[in-house]
Design a protein around this motif. Sequence first.
Motif, mmCIF file in Angstrom:
data_model
loop_
_atom_site.group_PDB
_atom_site.id
_atom_site.type_symbol
_atom_site.label_atom_id
_atom_site.label_comp_id
_atom_site.label_asym_id
_atom_site.label_seq_id
_atom_site.Cartn_x
_atom_site.Cartn_y
_atom_site.Cartn_z
ATOM 1 N N GLU A 27 82.421 32.181 5.574
ATOM 2 C CA GLU A 27 81.372 31.239 4.895
ATOM 3 C C GLU A 27 80.162 31.042 5.671
ATOM 4 N N LEU A 28 80.209 30.658 6.758
ATOM 5 C CA LEU A 28 79.106 30.585 7.631
ATOM 6 C C LEU A 28 77.816 31.811 7.686
ATOM 7 N N TYR A 43 69.459 28.729 15.391
ATOM 8 C CA TYR A 43 70.625 28.851 14.891
ATOM 9 C C TYR A 43 71.778 28.351 15.707
ATOM 10 N N GLU A 59 67.972 29.859 8.991
ATOM 11 C CA GLU A 59 69.022 29.922 9.930
ATOM 12 C C GLU A 59 69.073 31.354 10.392
ATOM 13 N N ASP A 109 79.663 25.781 15.298
ATOM 14 C CA ASP A 109 80.874 26.147 14.571
ATOM 15 C C ASP A 109 81.125 27.760 14.432
ATOM 16 N N PHE A 110 80.119 28.641 14.314
ATOM 17 C CA PHE A 110 80.021 29.956 14.318
ATOM 18 C C PHE A 110 80.761 30.271 15.823
ATOM 19 N N ARG A 121 86.309 30.475 7.700
ATOM 20 C CA ARG A 121 85.157 29.430 8.205
ATOM 21 C C ARG A 121 83.819 30.457 8.512
ATOM 22 N N TYR A 133 76.143 31.842 4.254
ATOM 23 C CA TYR A 133 74.863 30.672 4.241
ATOM 24 C C TYR A 133 73.762 31.106 4.828
ATOM 25 N N ARG A 134 74.118 31.993 6.161
ATOM 26 C CA ARG A 134 72.907 32.513 6.999
ATOM 27 C C ARG A 134 72.307 33.722 6.156
ATOM 28 N N LYS A 192 75.971 24.395 12.674
ATOM 29 C CA LYS A 192 76.548 25.354 11.850
ATOM 30 C C LYS A 192 76.774 26.687 12.909
#
Length: 501
Positions: free
Chosen positions: A219-220, A236, A230, A244-245, A216, A223-224, A241
């Motif tokens: 993936e994060l 952020y 972000e 979640d990070f 995960r 995206y950043r 997200k």
Amino acid sequence: MIELSFSTVLRAFYVLIVANFLVKFIKWLLNYISKINSVNRFKGLPMLPLLGNIHQLKTKHEFLMQMRYFSYKYKNEPLWRLWLGTMPNYIFHRGEYAEILFSSAKNTQKSVQYNFLHPWLGTGLLTSYGDKWSTRRRLITPTFHFEILNDFLNVMNEQALIMTDILKNLVKNKQEINIFERLKACALDVICESAMGQNVNAQNDHSSDYVNAVARISELVTYRFFDPLEWSDFIYYKTQKGKDFKRCLKILHEFTTKVILERDGDLDDLDLQSRKRIAFLDLLLKAKRGDPTITFDDIREEVDTFMFEGHDTTAAAASWACQLIGSHPHVQKKLHEEIDSVLGESDRPLNNDDLKELKYLDLVIKETLRLFPSVPYFGRVISEDCDIDGFKILKGETAVIVAYMIHRDEKYYPDPEKFDPERFLPENSKDRHPYAYIPFSAGRRNCIGQRFAQMEEKVLLANILRYFDITSVKTIDELKPVGDLILHPNDGIPIELKLRC
Ligand code: HEM
């Protein structure tokens, strides 16, 4: 004498602030315009002021396909450019030009995108640069000494045996097998034991929070990389997200902290000579005792780096190999013949001589890493001005080296999407440009774990192939490869296995 009222002073003060702001803005604007003129001499997508190409970028599998599309489109150009907001990125997609970066001793600094990895990996070997990086690299290099790698070979054999036993059970119960999940768990067990001296039993513990958190967070972070909205930490960490990070970070750090503390306690009378196996962590802990400037956080960032770099990469490569072998029966037949001739009918662990004899498997692994380099792109700050086909690129700019496309250069790999292990026979590769194949990067910042990874891939694949016939269930297009930090399938790699008689 002129008397100034308070409001006049205030007004003058405002004017000064606005003037100062305007001067800075105009300077920035002129600089930005001149940068646009200079960067846009290279081909690339049409850009919008300030946004650059952000609005055109896709995510996940579509992003990788976009990179592929434009690299093929600009295949005759030395490189192409992509604007992330106001930040230009030079996309290096040809080995000859990537050489300019790799061959300079100076280009060792990673690009700003790696900063998003800092909360997790700190400034460990992957993300640091300058003196810190060279001191660490010197400290850690002996961990990969030939004799120590031999100890790790035992770990690889043991974990491969556990994996093949699990696979045999799954085959008995006729369950579909997601080989990526199985290999990820196996590679995690290998690296935990080799790097930390700790058996975490990920292979039998299906719900490993650590494994899920690594997937995960990768993936994060990706995206950043690509979304300037972000980029600010302040914003952020207020988003879902970002939260979640932080959740993943907690799981990852708690896990490594616990292991380090336990190992440190166990090593109170540190006597490495008498240890059965020396883990990478032992050497770091020993170094810490001899050098008080090395802190607990220093150790943790290296352990986190190795845990990450050391398992997902190898698992992805071995999984893509299974996919390709399972869809190319003539390759599989040759592999079975080779493995049978080296290992016979025995169940014995593989030794170094076996590894040397598995020459065709070596070609298959190389060709798999050509088509699916586990790290599909890596970034650098260009640290000295350089000349590309008569165009000057200024130091301080960002380069993205796309191994995924360098490996598809038709000049060196005719019919580049075709899986053809024989490309790597010595007679077929002798005239290839040295930087046309860079799955482990190149130059000073190359992969420190290369030999470890090659050894592990061979052990895992040879063990699968000695017991099973592989059939791929999906095509590569259906698997939708995703170029996050690691080049992985969008949703696993389902395969069918049949026990060989
Ligand atoms: C098939 C498997 C692997 C592949 C394809 C691979 C590839 C790479 C690449 C391309 C880099 C450069 C990344 C960049 O510049 O951003 C790198 C760096 C690194 N890799 Fe690997 N790797 C693999 C396995 C491993 C393993 C098993 C370990 C550890 C046991 C490892 C540890 C590292 C470390 C620590 C670095 C940073 C080195 C430095 O900057 O000095 N890798 N790897």
